[in-house]
Design a protein around this motif. Structure first.
Motif: not given
Length: 282
Positions: A79, A93, A119, A123
């Motif tokens: 990510d 993102r 995060d 998530r």
């Protein structure tokens, strides 16, 4: 460590021909290559991701690995906080990242432990999140209050309910995902919150055991026994001695292996606690 390259740049600079690039290298991410046949480590893939999206900040499970967390697979999706074209193994993102929510670790721009925790908590499904958060806390302690504060700093972020549900249960004492699972199995069943990594000594000061989790007031502990307890003769002999010493000191320890059913483990824990004076309230 294999060094990723930007294919177009290597060809333009005359370091490789297009044929050499095609035959000797394989793409990791769009335009970024590693030697063909090489199985990249997570950190090699992170280096490749930084070439693919130069201004991005590493986030999520990959960020936890940069901070030292264990149990992060080499092939996990990376990510990034930053704009990135969709592609396998890499997700960008476009999110707000405050100045104090990122840092550099070993030359890698990465979210801080608190922002990484925020995060992960919002998530991932709760069980997965707690396993990741425990591993992060174990490797790079962070303030749960700081991570919770980010739910107010970013009030429009997705998954805030998930974050508020997971963060209060983080415990860096867990040394494996199974230990996190076992602790939460007891808590979710309404048993008291156990203390993790409790060390037992004999009256003469001899070290006996560091138990995965305990209810100290009741002298009850619980451990998740991995494969090493079955494959190592030395470990087996040590376990036999330890169990005898713990019994002499009045300890009752629940030993859990992968074949055990969750309800059976909870039932044993509840029965042991009630037998030693627990009033049944969490």
């Amino acid at each position: 460590m294999a060094v990723p390259i930007i294919g177009a740049e290597a060809v333009a600079e005359g370091l490789l021909t297009r044929a050499q690039l095609r035959h000797r290298y394989a793409p990791v991410f769009r335009g970024v290559y590693l030697p063909k046949g090489h199985s990249p480590t997570l950190f090699e893939r992170i280096a490749a991701a930084r070439l693919a999206v130069p201004r991005a900040v590493i986030a999520g499970p990959a960020a936890s690995a940069v901070h030292g967390a264990k149990w992060v697979d080499d092939d996990i999706r990376i990510d990034l906080i930053g704009r990135c074209r969709p592609q396998p193994g890499l997700r960008g993102r476009e999110e707000t990242l405050c100045a104090d929510e990122s840092m550099t670790v070993r030359g890698i721009p990465v979210t801080t432990p608190a922002r990484t925790a925020f995060d992960l908590a919002r998530r991932l499904p709760r069980a997965d999140a707690i396993e990741r958060l425990d591993a992060l806390m174990n490797a790079s302690p962070f303030s749960i209050e700081d991570a919770m504060l980010l739910t107010k700093v970013h009030p429009r972020a997705r998954g805030l309910v998930r974050a508020r549900e997971a963060l209060p249960f983080v415990d860096g004492g867990a040394e494996s995902p199974k230990e996190s699972w076992l602790r939460m199995l007891f808590i979710d069943a309404g048993l008291p919150v156990p203390t993790t990594q409790f060390v037992v000594y004999r009256a003469d000061g001899v070290y006996i055991r560091r138990i995965d989790m305990v209810w100290e007031d009741y002298k009850i502990g619980a451990e998740y026994d991995g494969e090493q307890h079955l494959t190592s003769r030395e470990q087996y002999a040590r376990d036999v001695w330890t169990r005898g010493e713990l019994q002499k000191l009045g300890w009752y320890v629940i030993h859990v292996i992968k074949e055990h059913r969750g309800p059976d483990v909870v039932a044993e824990g509840r029965a042991a606690l009630l037998a030693r004076g627990w009033d049944g309230r969490p």
